[in-house]
Enzyme design. Structure first.
Site, PDB file in Angstrom:
ATOM      1  N   ASP A   1      31.010  42.766  35.588  1.00 58.81           N
ATOM      2  CA  ASP A   1      31.870  43.072  36.745  1.00 58.81           C
ATOM      3  C   ASP A   1      32.453  44.494  36.761  1.00 58.81           C
ATOM      4  OD1 ASP A   1      31.306  40.423  37.070  1.00 58.81           O
ATOM      5  OD2 ASP A   1      33.372  39.703  37.043  1.00 58.81           O
TER       6      ASP A   1
ATOM      7  N   CYS B   1      37.071  37.692  33.121  1.00 57.85           N
ATOM      8  CA  CYS B   1      35.640  37.406  33.269  1.00 57.85           C
ATOM      9  C   CYS B   1      34.840  37.629  31.992  1.00 57.85           C
ATOM     10  CB  CYS B   1      35.077  38.221  34.422  1.00 57.85           C
ATOM     11  SG  CYS B   1      35.696  37.600  36.009  1.00 57.85           S
TER      12      CYS B   1
ATOM     13  N   LYS C   1      28.118  36.305  40.844  1.00 57.36           N
ATOM     14  CA  LYS C   1      28.715  35.045  40.377  1.00 57.36           C
ATOM     15  C   LYS C   1      29.986  34.743  41.170  1.00 57.36           C
ATOM     16  CE  LYS C   1      31.168  37.261  36.490  1.00 57.36           C
ATOM     17  NZ  LYS C   1      32.490  37.154  37.080  1.00 57.36           N
TER      18      LYS C   1
HETATM   19  N1  TIU Z   1      36.017  40.267  36.666  1.00 59.01           N
HETATM   20  C1  TIU Z   1      37.236  39.771  36.436  1.00 59.01           C
HETATM   21  O1  TIU Z   1      37.761  39.864  35.333  1.00 59.01           O
HETATM   22  N2  TIU Z   1      37.909  39.187  37.506  1.00 59.01           N
HETATM   23  C2  TIU Z   1      39.271  39.130  37.627  1.00 59.01           C
HETATM   24  O2  TIU Z   1      39.781  38.557  38.589  1.00 59.01           O
HETATM   25  N3  TIU Z   1      40.002  39.766  36.657  1.00 59.01           N
HETATM   26  C3  TIU Z   1      41.366  39.933  36.627  1.00 59.01           C
HETATM   27  O3  TIU Z   1      41.859  40.429  35.616  1.00 59.01           O
HETATM   28  N4  TIU Z   1      42.103  39.586  37.674  1.00 59.01           N
END
Ligand code: TIU
Length: 221
Positions: A23, A161, A128
């Site tokens: 991500d 994530c 995802k």
């Molecule tokens: N990719 C991921 O970590 N999504 C989140 O929502 N992370 C947060 O720290 N909010």
């Protein structure tokens, strides 16, 4: 191959190992995206970009396999539960229009991976809908078909994530290594706690090490 890691040596075969980049999207790293809409100071996250770039280009040079993930929803939001969309009453919800397009929606500028880590044509890109990379993605089946046994993780955020994906991977039988300087959180104490949790109890979830140790290990016999 082996490398010095915490809590003990990490052993892996290059041919059955894949680099996983979680991500690294503009929506988390740049102002105006999902991360900021949740009330976070997003400036911390870009500090890992140089280390991530070093590992990515070294991995490519060595001919390794790479999977990039994106937290991304369909434009009609059919894969985004109301519970996720409405939780915490964020300034901008998933699917709302923001400065980088609709928040966390596939194909929108904010949902793209940052230019420094842009995927190449032969690399996998997995969208995802959840925090973990196995939920509703078919990734496990693809990894199994490709004979993958070990996963080396980078990305954001460490305790959300990245940790969720590592735990899902661990339960599915993969050996997991997290590169400490290639992951970051909006909360430094959460990053530290996550690194500690992953390697506690004899690597219950997996291993951690610096990216420098990984790159040096390629000279090990
Ligand atoms: N990719 C991921 O970590 N999504 C989140 O929502 N992370 C947060 O720290 N909010």
């Amino acid at each position: 191959m082996w490398l010095v890691a915490d809590p003990f040596e990490f052993r892996y075969e290059w041919s059955s190992t894949m680099l996983v980049i979680i991500d690294m999207q503009r929506d988390f790293i740049e102002p105006g995206g999902f991360g900021q809409s949740l009330g976070n100071d997003v400036s911390r996250l870009s500090s890992i970009l140089p280390a991530c770039q070093r590992v990515l280009s070294a991995w490519r040079e060595r001919g390794g396999r790479i999977v990039h993930t994106r937290e991304a929803h369909r434009p009609d939001l059919s894969d985004c539960p109301d519970a996720k969309r409405n939780r915490g009453q964020p300034a901008l919800r998933i699917g709302d229009d923001g400065p980088m397009g609709r928040i966390l929606i596939s194909g929108q500028p904010g949902c793209e991976i940052v230019p420094a880590l842009m995927p190449q044509a032969d690399e996998w890109v997995i969208d995802k809908p959840g925090k973990g990379m196995f939920y509703n993605t078919g990734l496990h089946e693809r990894l199994q078909a490709a004979g993958v046994k070990s996963l080396v993780f980078m990305g954001v955020t460490t305790e959300v994530c990245v940790q969720t994906s590592m735990r899902e991977a661990n339960d599915r039988g993969y050996e997991c290594l997290l590169l400490e300087d290639c992951t970051e959180s909006y909360f430094p104490e959460f990053k530290q706690a996550t690194l500690d949790m992953i390697r506690a109890q004899g690597a219950l979830v997996g291993w951690t090490c610096s990216s420098q140790l990984l790159l040096q290990s390629w000279d090990n016999p």
